[in-house]
Design an enzyme around this catalytic site. Structure first.
Site, mmCIF file in Angstrom:
data_model
loop_
_atom_site.group_PDB
_atom_site.id
_atom_site.type_symbol
_atom_site.label_atom_id
_atom_site.label_comp_id
_atom_site.label_asym_id
_atom_site.label_seq_id
_atom_site.Cartn_x
_atom_site.Cartn_y
_atom_site.Cartn_z
ATOM 1 N N ARG A 13 0.841 -1.217 0.000
ATOM 2 C CA ARG A 13 0.000 0.000 0.000
ATOM 3 C C ARG A 13 0.870 1.258 0.000
ATOM 4 O O ARG A 13 1.014 1.921 -1.019
ATOM 5 C CB ARG A 13 -0.952 -0.040 1.215
ATOM 6 C CG ARG A 13 -2.084 0.974 1.152
ATOM 7 C CD ARG A 13 -1.723 2.357 1.600
ATOM 8 N NE ARG A 13 -1.208 2.410 2.963
ATOM 9 C CZ ARG A 13 -0.611 3.473 3.484
ATOM 10 N NH1 ARG A 13 -0.450 4.573 2.750
ATOM 11 N NH2 ARG A 13 -0.138 3.461 4.726
ATOM 12 N N ASP A 14 1.506 1.547 1.120
ATOM 13 C CA ASP A 14 2.339 2.756 1.209
ATOM 14 C C ASP A 14 3.470 2.671 0.189
ATOM 15 O O ASP A 14 3.853 3.665 -0.436
ATOM 16 C CB ASP A 14 2.916 2.857 2.635
ATOM 17 C CG ASP A 14 3.242 4.279 3.045
ATOM 18 O OD1 ASP A 14 3.439 5.116 2.168
ATOM 19 O OD2 ASP A 14 3.329 4.539 4.260
ATOM 20 N N HIS A 205 5.250 4.606 12.706
ATOM 21 C CA HIS A 205 5.284 4.474 11.235
ATOM 22 C C HIS A 205 6.292 5.518 10.742
ATOM 23 O O HIS A 205 5.956 6.696 10.589
ATOM 24 C CB HIS A 205 3.856 4.741 10.720
ATOM 25 C CG HIS A 205 3.662 4.756 9.249
ATOM 26 N ND1 HIS A 205 2.972 3.765 8.569
ATOM 27 C CD2 HIS A 205 4.009 5.651 8.300
ATOM 28 C CE1 HIS A 205 2.906 4.059 7.289
ATOM 29 N NE2 HIS A 205 3.539 5.205 7.095
ATOM 30 N N HIS A 207 8.961 7.126 8.145
ATOM 31 C CA HIS A 207 9.542 7.259 6.803
ATOM 32 C C HIS A 207 11.018 7.631 6.961
ATOM 33 O O HIS A 207 11.440 8.125 8.011
ATOM 34 C CB HIS A 207 8.754 8.286 5.986
ATOM 35 C CG HIS A 207 7.443 7.725 5.490
ATOM 36 N ND1 HIS A 207 7.292 7.204 4.233
ATOM 37 C CD2 HIS A 207 6.250 7.553 6.105
ATOM 38 C CE1 HIS A 207 6.042 6.753 4.083
ATOM 39 N NE2 HIS A 207 5.387 6.956 5.212
ATOM 40 N N CYS A 238 4.403 9.281 0.241
ATOM 41 C CA CYS A 238 2.992 9.669 0.210
ATOM 42 C C CYS A 238 2.795 10.650 -0.929
ATOM 43 O O CYS A 238 3.538 11.627 -1.037
ATOM 44 C CB CYS A 238 2.574 10.297 1.537
ATOM 45 S SG CYS A 238 0.890 10.930 1.491
ATOM 46 N N ASN A 247 9.074 4.089 3.659
ATOM 47 C CA ASN A 247 9.116 3.723 5.082
ATOM 48 C C ASN A 247 10.453 3.085 5.403
ATOM 49 O O ASN A 247 11.193 2.696 4.514
ATOM 50 C CB ASN A 247 8.030 2.675 5.369
ATOM 51 C CG ASN A 247 6.652 3.250 5.272
ATOM 52 O OD1 ASN A 247 6.113 3.337 4.181
ATOM 53 N ND2 ASN A 247 6.103 3.654 6.390
HETATM 54 P P1 HMG Z 1 -13.362 14.009 -2.517
HETATM 55 O O1 HMG Z 1 -13.151 14.489 -3.917
HETATM 56 O O2 HMG Z 1 -13.485 15.040 -1.450
HETATM 57 O O3 HMG Z 1 -14.544 12.966 -2.371
HETATM 58 O O4 HMG Z 1 -12.156 13.046 -2.163
HETATM 59 P P2 HMG Z 1 -16.026 12.963 -2.790
HETATM 60 O O5 HMG Z 1 -16.749 12.197 -1.745
HETATM 61 O O6 HMG Z 1 -16.501 14.350 -3.146
HETATM 62 O O7 HMG Z 1 -15.989 12.082 -4.123
HETATM 63 C C1 HMG Z 1 -15.282 12.494 -5.286
HETATM 64 C C2 HMG Z 1 -15.171 11.313 -6.232
HETATM 65 O O8 HMG Z 1 -14.379 10.292 -5.616
HETATM 66 C C3 HMG Z 1 -16.500 10.676 -6.576
HETATM 67 O O9 HMG Z 1 -16.381 10.103 -7.865
HETATM 68 C C4 HMG Z 1 -16.588 9.552 -5.564
HETATM 69 O O10 HMG Z 1 -17.423 8.506 -5.971
HETATM 70 C C5 HMG Z 1 -15.155 9.083 -5.491
HETATM 71 P P3 HMG Z 1 -16.909 10.863 -9.164
HETATM 72 O O11 HMG Z 1 -18.358 11.121 -8.887
HETATM 73 O O12 HMG Z 1 -16.095 12.139 -9.284
HETATM 74 O O13 HMG Z 1 -16.628 9.892 -10.275
HETATM 75 N N1 HMG Z 1 -14.835 8.433 -4.229
HETATM 76 C C6 HMG Z 1 -14.267 7.213 -4.143
HETATM 77 N N2 HMG Z 1 -13.889 6.334 -5.096
HETATM 78 C C7 HMG Z 1 -13.371 5.169 -4.656
HETATM 79 N N3 HMG Z 1 -13.203 4.862 -3.361
HETATM 80 C C8 HMG Z 1 -13.580 5.713 -2.395
HETATM 81 C C9 HMG Z 1 -14.148 6.955 -2.781
HETATM 82 N N4 HMG Z 1 -14.616 8.011 -2.093
HETATM 83 C C10 HMG Z 1 -15.032 8.902 -2.989
HETATM 84 N N5 HMG Z 1 -13.401 5.397 -1.107
HETATM 85 C C11 HMG Z 1 -11.219 11.184 -0.982
HETATM 86 C C12 HMG Z 1 -12.065 12.436 -0.892
HETATM 87 C C13 HMG Z 1 -10.913 10.750 0.430
HETATM 88 C C14 HMG Z 1 -11.998 10.113 -1.715
HETATM 89 C C15 HMG Z 1 -9.909 11.514 -1.749
HETATM 90 O O14 HMG Z 1 -9.332 12.629 -1.147
HETATM 91 C C16 HMG Z 1 -8.923 10.395 -1.762
HETATM 92 O O15 HMG Z 1 -9.164 9.335 -2.309
HETATM 93 N N6 HMG Z 1 -7.737 10.612 -1.196
HETATM 94 C C17 HMG Z 1 -6.694 9.583 -1.195
HETATM 95 C C18 HMG Z 1 -5.683 9.892 -0.190
HETATM 96 C C19 HMG Z 1 -4.642 8.797 -0.124
HETATM 97 O O16 HMG Z 1 -4.828 7.670 -0.502
HETATM 98 N N7 HMG Z 1 -3.459 9.198 0.422
HETATM 99 C C20 HMG Z 1 -2.391 8.284 0.644
HETATM 100 C C21 HMG Z 1 -2.631 7.384 1.826
HETATM 101 S S1 HMG Z 1 -2.368 8.184 3.396
HETATM 102 C C22 HMG Z 1 -0.676 7.996 3.691
HETATM 103 O O17 HMG Z 1 0.064 7.571 2.836
HETATM 104 C C23 HMG Z 1 -0.151 8.320 5.066
HETATM 105 C C24 HMG Z 1 0.144 7.062 5.905
HETATM 106 O O18 HMG Z 1 1.021 6.178 5.235
HETATM 107 C C25 HMG Z 1 0.765 7.492 7.249
HETATM 108 C C26 HMG Z 1 1.953 8.439 7.104
HETATM 109 O O19 HMG Z 1 2.931 8.070 6.437
HETATM 110 O O20 HMG Z 1 1.849 9.529 7.653
HETATM 111 C C27 HMG Z 1 -1.157 6.301 6.209
HETATM 112 MG MG MG Z 2 3.194 6.370 5.219
#
Ligand code: HMG
Ligand code: MG
Length: 299
Positions: A13-14, A205, A207, A238, A247
């Site tokens: 994933r990450d 966690h 990085h 990220c 990581n």
């Molecule tokens: P949004 O645009 O505010 O959401 O995004 P929305 O509810 O208005 O929906 C917009 C569109 O997204 C719609 O589709 C929804 O259906 C779709 P459209 O009508 O335009 O075709 N949608 C989805 N599709 C699939 N799966 C879903 C989903 N939800 C809505 N679950 C949203 C909000 C959260 C969806 C968006 O901001 C997003 O997907 N962000 C992804 C963020 C991400 O993955 N970041 C990386 C992971 S976090 C990380 O790496 C940190 C971590 O490792 C810890 C660290 O290192 O600190 C965990």
């Molecule tokens: Mg991370």
């Protein structure tokens, strides 16, 4: 008997969410099948986020479905909202992770809402998950620094972490998202968090952007943390934290823990095979110091 340290492998994933060229489902599956042979008991398979935001993680539920299930290995999915939860539930996923941050700006860039709004979304998810007996892990990004706001107050990290635990997360992983922290600063965050929260509820966690991840893990071990996330071969970053490296490498974490006398359950030969295979697929150099020494000296 030696003390056990729980490792959550986040490479699929990450690790892969930031790769320039998304891997196919077959390639992602083969990577996870390798990881399932290593003795790792917790593997984050992918995420159910918007494929427009993170195309690399598209079709993670198809991937989940294609994997053999083993009752000794937790295969989890990262989800941002109820829509993601429904997708994970539909494929029989028994553990999910929700994610927010201790920084408002990072939360906005990462999941397009405020921290409070993220709690509102998670409240629905956690209620549903409880009813469906699905375990929920929490992530709090920016435990020390935010790529947009700079230093984050440790008390803010505590507040967000406590909220996730109160809401029903069984464990919260604190993300050192951009890898800028040194052990002195990590210590301050754990000092505050551990004054209110049991160490068994907290994970680290880290990085490795500035090469500090292992030092930060050593600091965390000294303070009693026994759960760490890692990514094989230090894959990852990220997409919403520009310049953040992967990581801590699972290989380096294994070396630290096993030499300090902790039990990890990892089978080294299988871990190194998984590492060799994924680096070949990605055509990349493995930055893990342990892996480099292993191939140079041992084989
Ligand atoms: P949004 O645009 O505010 O959401 O995004 P929305 O509810 O208005 O929906 C917009 C569109 O997204 C719609 O589709 C929804 O259906 C779709 P459209 O009508 O335009 O075709 N949608 C989805 N599709 C699939 N799966 C879903 C989903 N939800 C809505 N679950 C949203 C909000 C959260 C969806 C968006 O901001 C997003 O997907 N962000 C992804 C963020 C991400 O993955 N970041 C990386 C992971 S976090 C990380 O790496 C940190 C971590 O490792 C810890 C660290 O290192 O600190 C965990
Ligand atoms: Mg991370």
């Amino acid at each position: 008997m030696s003390e056990f340290v729980k490792i959550v492998e986040v490479g699929p994933r990450d690790g892969l969410q930031n790769e320039k060229t998304p891997l196919s489902i077959e390639q992602r599956k083969s990577f996870i099948l390798d990881l399932m042979q290593t003795g790792l008991k917790n593997i984050e398979v992918g995420s159910c986020v918007s494929p427009k935001w993170v195309p690399q993680m598209a079709n993670s539920t198809d991937l989940f479905l294609s994997l053999p299930k083993d009752k000794h290995i937790n295969l989890s999915l990262l989800i941002p909202n109820l829509k993601g939860f429904e997708q994970a539930k539909a494929v029989g996923c028994k553990e999910i992770a929700v994610f927010t941050a201790a920084s408002e700006s990072f939360t906005q860039k990462n999941i397009n809402c405020t921290i409070d709004e993220s709690f509102e979304k998670f409240a629905d998810v956690l209620a549903q998950a409880k009813a469906d007996e699905i375990k929920v892990r929490g992530y709090v990004s920016c435990m020390v620094d935010c790529p947009y706001e700079g230093a984050i107050a440790p008390v803010q990290v505590l507040k967000v972490t406590q909220k996730l635990l109160e809401m029903g997360c069984y464990e919260v992983s604190l993300g050192e998202t951009i890898g800028t922290a040194t052990p002195d600063r990590v210590k301050k965050v754990w000092d505050i968090c551990l004054s209110e929260i049991g160490s068994h509820l907290l994970a680290g966690h880290f990085h490795n952007t500035y090469g500090m991840a292992i030092a930060n893990i050593y600091q965390s071990l000294e303070q009693g943390i026994r759960i760490f996330d890692s990514s094989i071969s230090g894959l990852g970053g990220c997409p919403y934290a520009k310049g953040a490296a992967g990581n801590v490498a699972t290989e380096d974490l294994y070396y630290l823990l096993s030499n300090m006398g902790f039990e990890t359950g990892i089978h080294l030969d299988e871990l190194m095979l998984a590492s060799k295979n994924i680096n070949k697929v990605l055509n990349r150099h493995n930055p893990s110091s342990f892996a480099q020494a292993y191939w140079q000296n041992d084989k």
